[in-house]
Design an enzyme around this catalytic site. Structure first.
Site, short mmCIF file in Angstrom:
data_model
loop_
_atom_site.label_atom_id
_atom_site.label_comp_id
_atom_site.label_asym_id
_atom_site.label_seq_id
_atom_site.Cartn_x
_atom_site.Cartn_y
_atom_site.Cartn_z
N SER B 126 -2.72 -1.53 -36.64
CA SER B 126 -2.05 -0.84 -37.74
C SER B 126 -1.20 -1.77 -38.61
O SER B 126 -0.84 -1.41 -39.72
CB SER B 126 -1.19 0.30 -37.21
OG SER B 126 -0.05 -0.20 -36.57
N LYS B 166 6.06 -0.09 -37.63
CA LYS B 166 5.64 0.24 -39.01
C LYS B 166 6.62 -0.32 -40.03
O LYS B 166 7.74 -0.70 -39.70
CB LYS B 166 5.59 1.77 -39.18
CG LYS B 166 4.51 2.50 -38.38
CD LYS B 166 3.15 2.40 -39.04
CE LYS B 166 2.09 3.21 -38.28
NZ LYS B 166 1.96 2.82 -36.85
#
Lengths: 206, 206
Positions: B126, B166
DNA sequence: TGTTTTACTATACAATTGTTGATGTTCTTT
DNA sequence: AAAGAACATCAACAATTGTATAGTAAAACA
């Protein structure tokens, strides 16, 4: 030989903690005092722990207890690696005098303790598609040969030209040093000197 | 107070080397024997080196010489960081019991020694466009707030769902946790718990 | 059951080790 | 030239420390 008893674990833990706190090992009496038992008891514990390969001592030398690897007290083996400069920034000489500083890396993160490692600071974007960024620190294993696809630190021609970090692709007589950057072309050469293979990458966000 | 003389440097180097080799400090006589001078000479050297802040000793305690920071013998300050599991793989608890092992990182590579750091193993792709790959080890500084654009470890909703790494983008009331992967969408949430900011990345090639 | 291991006490000796005094030489700095 | 720092010797003392002898007692093992 049986496994460690609770008491032996306690003694080993005390020794381990003591060393971390004081930066020197406890004497036999330091141990005895802490557990409120006799000097001989402490000494016997040391013998037992040594027999069980948890510690190592040097006979006759004070405060020479060393906690070694074991199931119960896994020692974190550290390897010191010299950071010897920047890649593609002059010539980072492979000597100790050029060491900027030493990195300590847990041995578990490297393949082999007996190999020689060195570190270089990455300059430029040539390996960006391999996730290697400007400013990253590369830790390499010193070696002269590489396999196809390895990321190697190499010099082409004069050593003074500087080291490059590239993908190694030999092909019938020639050696191709590929960047991982589609905007750059490969270096194709008849011969180059390989200094090491990439083994670890460290990036600093700040 | 003048700077270190060559002789004092030699003595300090010997002590430093001795400690690395033996895992315990030399006694005064070990030093005297090595340099072939008297015990008093060695002892005086220790006093001089201590006055010049190169070493530290504990009076009366054998083999308690510690080499400390100085212009000539910069001590590599190490910070122990627990690796507490994998990101996005169950729940890596922030406790010492979940420590897989301790990483030693030179303090110079981190911003602030007084902060608490922890490490997580990256799982998934990710953050690939930020050069963060599956299997990388992320070292984070424990904190509860972040700035726009920071890479953070956070949990959304139940803690048991696992931590994600993130990019942090707050926008009027909502919090957007953006992956660095164009094939994935962001997580948009009303509230999330930030565990830490990314400070160091370590990748192992092998 | 008998043997081994563990876990200690109390005491003692000897080696290791830190520390000091008295003293002298050499070098650098003021 | 004087003063101080650095470097050194020899000898000695005292504290720290490793090692040992001679036991006791309980737990673990075969």
């Amino acid at each position: 030989m049986r496994e460690l008893t609770q008491r032996q674990k306690d003694v080993a833990t005390f020794i381990s903690t003591f060393i971390k706190e004081h930066n020197y090992a406890p004497s036999v009496r330091d141990i005895a005092d802490h557990f409120q038992f006799s000097v001989k008891a402490a000494h016997d514990h040391l013998k037992a722990l040594e027999a069980k390969q948890v510690i190592k001592t040097k006979s006759g030398i004070s405060r020479s207890i060393e906690v070694i690897g074991s199931e119960f007290f896994p020692r974190e083996e550290m390897i010191q690696i010299p950071l010897i400069g920047s890649i593609a920034a002059g010539m980072p000489l492979m000597s100790e005098e050029n060491t900027e500083y030493l990195l300590s890396i847990p041995a578990t993160m490297l393949r082999n303790t007996r190999n020689t490692y060195f570190a270089l600071r990455i300059r430029g974007e040539s390996m960006i598609e391999e996730g290697i960024y400007d400013g990253d620190i590369a830790i390499l294993r010193k070696c002269e040969v590489a396999d196809t696809g390895d990321i190697v630190a190499a010099t082409v021609g004069e050593e003074e030209m500087g080291i490059t970090l590239k993908l190694y692709y030999p092909s019938n007589g020639n050696i191709e040093l590929r960047p991982a950057n589609s905007t750059m072309g490969p270096i194709i050469t008849r011969s180059c000197k390989i200094h090491g293979k990439l083994h670890l990458l460290i990036r600093n966000y700040a």
